[in-house]
Design a protein around this motif. Sequence first.
Motif, PDB file in Angstrom:
ATOM      1  N   HIS A 147       0.925  -1.015   0.199  1.00 52.46           N
ATOM      2  CA  HIS A 147      -0.047  -0.076  -0.012  1.00 52.46           C
ATOM      3  C   HIS A 147       0.810   1.238   0.058  1.00 52.46           C
ATOM      4  N   ARG A 148       1.841   1.341   0.783  1.00 52.90           N
ATOM      5  CA  ARG A 148       2.881   2.389   0.842  1.00 52.90           C
ATOM      6  C   ARG A 148       3.409   2.544  -0.496  1.00 52.90           C
ATOM      7  N   ALA A 149       3.976   1.311  -1.186  1.00 56.20           N
ATOM      8  CA  ALA A 149       4.624   1.594  -2.485  1.00 56.20           C
ATOM      9  C   ALA A 149       3.489   2.143  -3.445  1.00 56.20           C
ATOM     10  N   LEU A 156       2.054   5.146 -11.597  1.00 57.74           N
ATOM     11  CA  LEU A 156       3.051   4.441 -12.397  1.00 57.74           C
ATOM     12  C   LEU A 156       3.081   2.885 -12.305  1.00 57.74           C
ATOM     13  N   GLY A 157       2.374   2.552 -11.033  1.00 53.03           N
ATOM     14  CA  GLY A 157       2.061   1.068 -10.716  1.00 53.03           C
ATOM     15  C   GLY A 157       3.460   0.631 -10.055  1.00 53.03           C
ATOM     16  N   ILE A 158       3.222  -0.551  -9.403  1.00 50.86           N
ATOM     17  CA  ILE A 158       4.427  -1.093  -8.848  1.00 50.86           C
ATOM     18  C   ILE A 158       4.647  -2.583  -9.139  1.00 50.86           C
TER      19      ILE A 158
END
Length: 166
Positions: A147-149, A156-158
């Motif tokens: 969630h923090r990422a 941009l997505g993770i």
Amino acid sequence: MPKTQLTRVLGVAALLGVGACSKESFDILNTNAPTVDQLTGRAALGRAAIGVASGLLIDVAGEVPFFAIFGREGWDLLGNDPRLTSEALKGPLDPGGVGGVSWSGKYQAMRTLNTYLTAIDAATDLTAAEKAASTGYAQTLKAQMFHRAIIRDGKLGIPIRVEVGL
């Protein structure tokens, strides 16, 4: 220094140098990335859980000033690294700087949590209730880091596959 003494000193230095080049001297335990074999019991699992949770809190301390600058409600007045403010305000972020590596702690912790989750199943000294509680704890921390990422990277997505490239 006489020639015989110099020869002796060089001989002893050469022997010590050759003796120091054994393969065993480079086999160093990496305590920053535990393996399933190292997380074998209740105590080791407990230490790993506390370590990941403390890493989560330490990571927050680095994100607060960064997000304050992004939101324009804070400013870095230290002056020891002017890139913090200038990159956040006008970009682009330096890949090796504060903005570019703020994700690394989260993904290191998620990798440790994946190992932790595998080690829970292999642990023999935990009851079923303790295994369930430990699994829930680890999955909650992992979700919080994802969630923090997501908050950090926005549209941009993770990456979600943590073990790729290991």
